[in-house]
Motif scaffolding. Structure first.
Motif, PDB file in Angstrom:
ATOM      1  N   ARG A  95     -14.758   2.022 -19.784  1.00  0.00           N
ATOM      2  CA  ARG A  95     -14.097   2.021 -21.096  1.00  0.00           C
ATOM      3  C   ARG A  95     -15.065   1.789 -22.253  1.00  0.00           C
ATOM      4  NH1 ARG A  95     -12.987  -2.520 -18.310  1.00  0.00           N
ATOM      5  NH2 ARG A  95     -13.203  -4.566 -19.301  1.00  0.00           N
ATOM      6  N   LYS A  96     -16.050   0.928 -22.082  1.00  0.00           N
ATOM      7  CA  LYS A  96     -16.990   0.650 -23.171  1.00  0.00           C
ATOM      8  C   LYS A  96     -17.891   1.843 -23.457  1.00  0.00           C
ATOM      9  CE  LYS A  96     -17.141  -4.371 -22.589  1.00  0.00           C
ATOM     10  NZ  LYS A  96     -17.994  -5.563 -22.305  1.00  0.00           N
ATOM     11  N   ALA A  97     -18.300   2.535 -22.399  1.00  0.00           N
ATOM     12  CA  ALA A  97     -19.165   3.698 -22.579  1.00  0.00           C
ATOM     13  C   ALA A  97     -18.395   4.885 -23.145  1.00  0.00           C
ATOM     14  CB  ALA A  97     -19.806   4.088 -21.247  1.00  0.00           C
ATOM     15  N   LEU A  98     -17.104   4.990 -22.799  1.00  0.00           N
ATOM     16  CA  LEU A  98     -16.309   6.131 -23.226  1.00  0.00           C
ATOM     17  C   LEU A  98     -15.783   5.991 -24.644  1.00  0.00           C
ATOM     18  CD1 LEU A  98     -14.230   6.774 -19.966  1.00  0.00           C
ATOM     19  CD2 LEU A  98     -16.067   8.196 -20.874  1.00  0.00           C
ATOM     20  N   ALA A  99     -15.603   4.760 -25.094  1.00  0.00           N
ATOM     21  CA  ALA A  99     -15.068   4.538 -26.439  1.00  0.00           C
ATOM     22  C   ALA A  99     -16.059   5.042 -27.480  1.00  0.00           C
ATOM     23  CB  ALA A  99     -14.780   3.056 -26.661  1.00  0.00           C
ATOM     24  N   GLY A 100     -15.523   5.631 -28.552  1.00  0.00           N
ATOM     25  CA  GLY A 100     -16.373   6.147 -29.622  1.00  0.00           C
ATOM     26  C   GLY A 100     -15.867   5.704 -30.971  1.00  0.00           C
ATOM     27  N   SER A 101     -16.585   6.095 -31.998  1.00  0.00           N
ATOM     28  CA  SER A 101     -16.222   5.706 -33.355  1.00  0.00           C
ATOM     29  C   SER A 101     -15.445   6.785 -34.083  1.00  0.00           C
ATOM     30  CB  SER A 101     -17.489   5.389 -34.161  1.00  0.00           C
ATOM     31  OG  SER A 101     -18.344   6.515 -34.184  1.00  0.00           O
ATOM     32  N   GLY A 102     -15.154   7.895 -33.395  1.00  0.00           N
ATOM     33  CA  GLY A 102     -14.405   8.975 -34.033  1.00  0.00           C
ATOM     34  C   GLY A 102     -15.328  10.030 -34.597  1.00  0.00           C
ATOM     35  N   PRO A 103     -14.785  11.174 -34.919  1.00  0.00           N
ATOM     36  CA  PRO A 103     -15.605  12.275 -35.432  1.00  0.00           C
ATOM     37  C   PRO A 103     -16.078  11.993 -36.840  1.00  0.00           C
ATOM     38  CG  PRO A 103     -13.282  12.844 -35.561  1.00  0.00           C
ATOM     39  CD  PRO A 103     -13.366  11.519 -34.860  1.00  0.00           C
ATOM     40  N   SER A 104     -17.299  12.393 -37.128  1.00  0.00           N
ATOM     41  CA  SER A 104     -17.812  12.230 -38.482  1.00  0.00           C
ATOM     42  C   SER A 104     -17.436  13.438 -39.314  1.00  0.00           C
ATOM     43  CB  SER A 104     -19.342  12.088 -38.462  1.00  0.00           C
ATOM     44  OG  SER A 104     -19.925  13.242 -37.884  1.00  0.00           O
TER      45      SER A 104
END
Length: 225
Positions: A102-111
């Motif tokens: 889960r930590k590796a897969l989570a992202g900050s969203g598209p820029s």
């Protein structure tokens, strides 16, 4: 509508729900929302992604699926519930993997670094990304296996595939509706929501997929015993 279709509808929806949070498709559609003509472009993107997913499923279920079934004995209750069990195991494994990573897969969203640019063709992006996503869409193939192995009629199978695709594209439909209602303001309203989702989707989807997988596995095993 026959009983087999009604009974499978719940299973198809349950499988599709964890699969509908697709960062690639949602991120690309958010870029459509940030460009020119957001309503038209997001609607086109959504329809194209839905159509590609639906046509591929139709080809599998009514093309390859019928060919396989023609070479095998008519599937009975044992095959049907074995498919339920198999689909559940696939979802359980997938949900567990998402949770562990889960930590590796989570992202900050598209820029959004394109300002008001068009961000490419919605048809090419929608169809291309949806097509690529199918190669790793294990819940999708689990649902197709259930549909192929069921006793549903051909119209019933088409309905089930369409139902899966609608649930699978629900976030895209939501973005398109928001763009249709809000117009140019949609991107600003949607971005915080999408960023929140991108940061937390593994924590939501992992357990949800695992719970659905356990339910399908238990149901299949109970019906087999």
């Amino acid at each position: 509508m026959d009983r087999s279709v009604l009974g499978l509808s719940l299973a198809v929806v349950a499988i599709a729900l964890p699969d509908c949070i697709n960062p690639s498709l949602i991120g690309a559609e958010l870029l459509m929302a940030a460009g020119e003509h957001p309503a038209r472009r997001t609607i086109t993107f959504t329809l194209t992604a839905w159509a590609v997913t639906f046509v591929f499923g139709l080809a599998l279920a009514l093309g390859l699926g019928d060919l396989i079934l023609s070479l095998l004995p008519k599937p009975g209750a044992t095959v049907k519930y074995a498919l339920f069990t198999g689909a559940g195991v696939v979802l359980l494994i997938g949900g567990t993997f998402i949770w562990v990573r889960r930590k590796a897969l989570a992202g900050s969203g598209p820029s959004d670094d394109g300002g008001g640019r068009s961000h490419g063709s919605p048809v090419l992006l929608g169809g291309g990304i949806a097509g690529l996503e199918l190669f790793t869409a294990f819940p999708y193939f689990a649902a197709i296996a259930l549909i192929v192995g069921s006793s549903a009629s051909t119209p019933g199978k088409i309905f089930l595939i369409a139902l899966y695709c609608v649930v699978y594209t629900l976030p895209l439909i939501g973005i398109a509706v928001a763009c249709l209602v809000l117009g140019e303001r949609a991107s600003g309203v949607l971005r915080p929501v999408v960023n929140w989702m991108f940061a937390r989707w593994p924590v939501i989807i992992g357990p949800l997929a695992a719970v659905v997988g356990i339910a399908l596995t238990v149901y299949g095993i109970v019906r087999l015993s």
